[in-house]
Design a protein around this motif. Structure first.
Motif, PDB file in Angstrom:
ATOM      1  N   PRO A 175     -23.776  59.140  66.127  1.00  0.00           N
ATOM      2  CA  PRO A 175     -22.608  60.018  65.974  1.00  0.00           C
ATOM      3  C   PRO A 175     -23.017  61.423  65.559  1.00  0.00           C
ATOM      4  O   PRO A 175     -24.067  61.611  64.918  1.00  0.00           O
ATOM      5  CB  PRO A 175     -21.789  59.335  64.882  1.00  0.00           C
ATOM      6  CG  PRO A 175     -22.789  58.550  64.093  1.00  0.00           C
ATOM      7  CD  PRO A 175     -23.820  58.100  65.086  1.00  0.00           C
ATOM      8  N   LEU A 176     -22.197  62.390  65.917  1.00  0.00           N
ATOM      9  CA  LEU A 176     -22.492  63.788  65.558  1.00  0.00           C
ATOM     10  C   LEU A 176     -22.650  63.938  64.046  1.00  0.00           C
ATOM     11  O   LEU A 176     -23.584  64.574  63.563  1.00  0.00           O
ATOM     12  CB  LEU A 176     -21.362  64.693  66.062  1.00  0.00           C
ATOM     13  CG  LEU A 176     -21.502  66.178  65.752  1.00  0.00           C
ATOM     14  CD1 LEU A 176     -22.632  66.790  66.572  1.00  0.00           C
ATOM     15  CD2 LEU A 176     -20.188  66.908  66.025  1.00  0.00           C
ATOM     16  N   LEU A 177     -21.726  63.362  63.298  1.00  0.00           N
ATOM     17  CA  LEU A 177     -21.776  63.367  61.839  1.00  0.00           C
ATOM     18  C   LEU A 177     -21.907  61.912  61.391  1.00  0.00           C
ATOM     19  O   LEU A 177     -20.924  61.157  61.443  1.00  0.00           O
ATOM     20  CB  LEU A 177     -20.513  64.013  61.254  1.00  0.00           C
ATOM     21  CG  LEU A 177     -20.220  65.444  61.704  1.00  0.00           C
ATOM     22  CD1 LEU A 177     -18.840  65.883  61.235  1.00  0.00           C
ATOM     23  CD2 LEU A 177     -21.285  66.393  61.194  1.00  0.00           C
ATOM     24  N   ASP A 178     -23.100  61.525  60.994  1.00  0.00           N
ATOM     25  CA  ASP A 178     -23.385  60.123  60.674  1.00  0.00           C
ATOM     26  C   ASP A 178     -22.959  59.825  59.238  1.00  0.00           C
ATOM     27  O   ASP A 178     -23.650  60.196  58.279  1.00  0.00           O
ATOM     28  CB  ASP A 178     -24.873  59.834  60.866  1.00  0.00           C
ATOM     29  CG  ASP A 178     -25.159  58.343  60.894  1.00  0.00           C
ATOM     30  OD1 ASP A 178     -24.313  57.566  60.414  1.00  0.00           O
ATOM     31  OD2 ASP A 178     -26.229  57.952  61.405  1.00  0.00           O
ATOM     32  N   LEU A 179     -21.843  59.142  59.072  1.00  0.00           N
ATOM     33  CA  LEU A 179     -21.288  58.869  57.748  1.00  0.00           C
ATOM     34  C   LEU A 179     -22.114  57.859  56.956  1.00  0.00           C
ATOM     35  O   LEU A 179     -21.909  57.707  55.751  1.00  0.00           O
ATOM     36  CB  LEU A 179     -19.846  58.357  57.880  1.00  0.00           C
ATOM     37  CG  LEU A 179     -18.881  59.265  58.655  1.00  0.00           C
ATOM     38  CD1 LEU A 179     -17.483  58.650  58.663  1.00  0.00           C
ATOM     39  CD2 LEU A 179     -18.848  60.666  58.067  1.00  0.00           C
ATOM     40  N   ARG A 180     -23.063  57.197  57.609  1.00  0.00           N
ATOM     41  CA  ARG A 180     -23.899  56.220  56.905  1.00  0.00           C
ATOM     42  C   ARG A 180     -24.799  56.863  55.858  1.00  0.00           C
ATOM     43  O   ARG A 180     -25.285  56.180  54.959  1.00  0.00           O
ATOM     44  CB  ARG A 180     -24.723  55.427  57.917  1.00  0.00           C
ATOM     45  CG  ARG A 180     -23.903  54.408  58.712  1.00  0.00           C
ATOM     46  CD  ARG A 180     -24.665  53.830  59.875  1.00  0.00           C
ATOM     47  NE  ARG A 180     -24.854  54.829  60.929  1.00  0.00           N
ATOM     48  CZ  ARG A 180     -25.250  54.539  62.161  1.00  0.00           C
ATOM     49  NH1 ARG A 180     -25.499  53.280  62.499  1.00  0.00           N
ATOM     50  NH2 ARG A 180     -25.397  55.483  63.070  1.00  0.00           N
ATOM     51  N   PHE A 181     -25.017  58.154  55.969  1.00  0.00           N
ATOM     52  CA  PHE A 181     -25.838  58.833  54.959  1.00  0.00           C
ATOM     53  C   PHE A 181     -25.175  58.811  53.582  1.00  0.00           C
ATOM     54  O   PHE A 181     -25.848  58.973  52.572  1.00  0.00           O
ATOM     55  CB  PHE A 181     -26.114  60.280  55.382  1.00  0.00           C
ATOM     56  CG  PHE A 181     -27.119  60.398  56.498  1.00  0.00           C
ATOM     57  CD1 PHE A 181     -28.424  59.990  56.321  1.00  0.00           C
ATOM     58  CD2 PHE A 181     -26.733  60.901  57.731  1.00  0.00           C
ATOM     59  CE1 PHE A 181     -29.354  60.097  57.350  1.00  0.00           C
ATOM     60  CE2 PHE A 181     -27.650  61.004  58.763  1.00  0.00           C
ATOM     61  CZ  PHE A 181     -28.965  60.599  58.580  1.00  0.00           C
ATOM     62  N   PHE A 182     -23.862  58.619  53.560  1.00  0.00           N
ATOM     63  CA  PHE A 182     -23.173  58.560  52.270  1.00  0.00           C
ATOM     64  C   PHE A 182     -23.538  57.306  51.470  1.00  0.00           C
ATOM     65  O   PHE A 182     -23.190  57.202  50.299  1.00  0.00           O
ATOM     66  CB  PHE A 182     -21.654  58.624  52.467  1.00  0.00           C
ATOM     67  CG  PHE A 182     -21.153  59.982  52.854  1.00  0.00           C
ATOM     68  CD1 PHE A 182     -21.584  61.121  52.192  1.00  0.00           C
ATOM     69  CD2 PHE A 182     -20.240  60.129  53.890  1.00  0.00           C
ATOM     70  CE1 PHE A 182     -21.129  62.383  52.548  1.00  0.00           C
ATOM     71  CE2 PHE A 182     -19.768  61.388  54.262  1.00  0.00           C
ATOM     72  CZ  PHE A 182     -20.220  62.512  53.580  1.00  0.00           C
ATOM     73  N   ARG A 183     -24.231  56.367  52.097  1.00  0.00           N
ATOM     74  CA  ARG A 183     -24.702  55.196  51.366  1.00  0.00           C
ATOM     75  C   ARG A 183     -25.915  55.529  50.499  1.00  0.00           C
ATOM     76  O   ARG A 183     -26.265  54.764  49.600  1.00  0.00           O
ATOM     77  CB  ARG A 183     -25.077  54.083  52.345  1.00  0.00           C
ATOM     78  CG  ARG A 183     -23.909  53.596  53.208  1.00  0.00           C
ATOM     79  CD  ARG A 183     -24.404  52.632  54.263  1.00  0.00           C
ATOM     80  NE  ARG A 183     -23.331  52.246  55.194  1.00  0.00           N
ATOM     81  CZ  ARG A 183     -23.540  51.550  56.312  1.00  0.00           C
ATOM     82  NH1 ARG A 183     -24.777  51.163  56.638  1.00  0.00           N
ATOM     83  NH2 ARG A 183     -22.528  51.248  57.107  1.00  0.00           N
ATOM     84  N   VAL A 184     -26.562  56.657  50.776  1.00  0.00           N
ATOM     85  CA  VAL A 184     -27.724  57.088  49.992  1.00  0.00           C
ATOM     86  C   VAL A 184     -27.213  57.728  48.704  1.00  0.00           C
ATOM     87  O   VAL A 184     -26.490  58.733  48.760  1.00  0.00           O
ATOM     88  CB  VAL A 184     -28.590  58.085  50.792  1.00  0.00           C
ATOM     89  CG1 VAL A 184     -29.794  58.530  49.959  1.00  0.00           C
ATOM     90  CG2 VAL A 184     -29.039  57.468  52.112  1.00  0.00           C
ATOM     91  N   PRO A 185     -27.558  57.193  47.515  1.00  0.00           N
ATOM     92  CA  PRO A 185     -26.964  57.668  46.255  1.00  0.00           C
ATOM     93  C   PRO A 185     -27.116  59.167  46.010  1.00  0.00           C
ATOM     94  O   PRO A 185     -26.155  59.836  45.631  1.00  0.00           O
ATOM     95  CB  PRO A 185     -27.694  56.845  45.188  1.00  0.00           C
ATOM     96  CG  PRO A 185     -28.125  55.605  45.903  1.00  0.00           C
ATOM     97  CD  PRO A 185     -28.448  56.037  47.304  1.00  0.00           C
TER      98      PRO A 185
END
Length: 465
Positions: free
Chosen positions: A251-261
């Motif tokens: 995805p253009l903006l990968d929301l999975r990075f928000f899992r990184v504290p």
């Protein structure tokens, strides 16, 4: 041309372009009251023009890396400068708020491409051994723009005419295009891959509809029913993008990075802080000019104090982080930043200038430490291969947060003015807005409190003052 000069001509060109963008972003806020009078509008209504610029930045930053790889860094950088110059000319020619808002959005699109593509140019044109030194050139516009912009804008607005502030960009832009053609190579990737066009459509639509809708609430540009409909449609687009991001492979903006504290604390927690940070450059000149009756030049001379406070703190930031670490620094400094921002609402007619200047200085001192810490922490746990995609997400959220700050400040100010029964904005209408945007710094504290005590230790110990 000597080898050293050739190696650093590209960074200097990029730095000058970024200086143009930085000065422009800071020069306009001092002229807002005069522009509002020229457009026959209430000064608070011009929040939509400030928001539209930030929106142009936020919407297009995520695709700039792909566009540069597809068409070449020189072509995109040169085009970005041209778009920015055209937007400046349209701003100067605008006779009403509608065209001016569109012109500011066009400027934002140009600015969005200049900054990230400029960094790509430096990365590809400078030897690794000289990379840090070259990047230092880019810190100069970031520091000088907020200091020079308000002074220059205030002087031109008070003693000449506000339209002339947009002509500052013309000679710099023309020189930048010529120098780019002459000295910068058109580097690009052979196979940049596919762009998530559907994700771009959803994220761009969400940002434009939601932020512009909020900015238009309480204004006179469009019917209020349409403004609320834009907000609802924007919120729906946000929900649709979240669904798309979970299903898309890249995805253009990968929301999975928000899992990184650490990334979550920096971007999500930082977005709360940046709401206050984005509001102050809009609120403060209005409070000084409309509330306290200062000229644009005197207002600019005071507003630039926050930039000097920020410069001083930047020299101490690495030492503070090494001594206290990210978790403690972000937690306690968020409170100090919120108090410093809210303190700007205590000004009243007759407040000594030196008191105002000191408060504004502190209003740049503590937020600068928070800003530096948040930016450093963002990539503490991000893999090298993911830095580009993480940067796209962080940049988008940061710009939207800054635009949301202007919107929240404007809505609060209009509500305060209405409740106080004032036909035009008065000095007593401003303190609720400063308090509200200052409180957003406190909202970020629970998020940073969840960080591990040793979060970002490798970065903080590796910094040098």
């Amino acid at each position: 041309m000597p080898l050293v000069a050739k190696a650093f001509i590209a960074p200097l060109i990029v730095a000058c372009a970024m200086f143009m963008e930085s000065v422009d972003a800071n020069v306009i806020v001092t002229a807002i009251p005069e522009m509002a009078r020229a457009f026959g509008r209430d000064p608070v209504t011009l929040k939509v023009a400030v928001t539209s610029y930030v929106l142009g930045l936020g919407v297009f930053i995520p695709i700039c890396g792909w566009v540069a790889d597809r068409f070449g860094a020189r072509v995109v950088f040169r085009t970005a400068i041209g778009i920015f110059v055209v937007g400046s000319l349209l701003c100067a020619a605008s006779t009403s708020l509608g065209p001016f808002t569109v012109a500011r959005f066009i400027q934002g699109v140009g600015g969005a491409m200049m900054v990230p593509v400029g960094r790509i140019i430096i990365f590809r044109s400078v030897r690794r051994s000289e990379f840090i030194r070259a990047m230092n050139y880019l810190s100069v516009p970031a520091m000088l723009g907020p200091a020079v912009g308000p002074l220059l804008g205030g002087f031109i607005t008070t003693y000449l005419h506000w339209r002339l502030i947009f002509f500052i960009n013309i000679p710099i832009g023309i020189a930048g295009i010529w120098l780019t053609n002459r000295y910068i190579a058109n580097s690009h990737e052979e196979h940049p891959g596919r762009l998530d066009w559907f994700g771009f459509f959803l994220s761009a639509s969400a940002g434009v509809l939601l932020l512009l809708g909020l900015s238009l609430v309480g204004g006179e540009l469009i019917p209020q029913g349409s403004a609320y409909a834009m907000c609802v449609a924007g919120a729906l687009m946000v929900a649709l993008y979240c669904v798309h991001a979970r299903r898309a492979e890249k995805p253009l903006l990968d929301l999975r990075f928000f899992r990184v504290p650490t990334f979550q604390a920096s971007v999500l927690g930082g977005s709360m802080f940046r709401i206050g940070l984005g509001a102050v450059p809009f609120l403060l000149p209005l409070a000084l000019q409309e509330g306290l009756g200062m000229t644009a030049f005197k207002s600019g001379a005071i507003t630039c104090a926050s930039a000097f406070g920020g410069m001083f703190m930047r020299s101490l930031a690495s030492r503070v982080l090494r001594r206290f670490g990210f978790r403690q620094t972000l937690f306690y400094n968020a409170a100090l930043s919120g108090i410093a921002i809210a303190a700007c609402g205590t000004f009243f007619p007759g407040t000594p200038t030196w008191v105002i200047w000191t408060v504004v200085l502190l209003g740049g001192f503590f937020p600068a430490l928070q800003f530096t810490s948040l930016n450093s922490l963002a990539y503490a746990e991000i893999e090298t291969r993911d830095v580009g995609r993480a940067t796209s997400l962080a940049s988008f959220v940061q710009q939207v947060s800054l635009g949301l700050g202007v919107t929240v400040a404007g809505i609060t100010l209009e509500l305060s003015q209405y409740l106080n029964g004032h036909a035009s904005v008065q000095w007593s209408d401003f303190w609720p807005s400063f308090v509200v945007v200052g409180l957003f710094s406190f909202i970020s504290m629970p998020i940073t409190a969840r960080l591990a005590h040793d979060a970002g230790t490798e970065i903080s110990r590796g910094t040098r003052g």
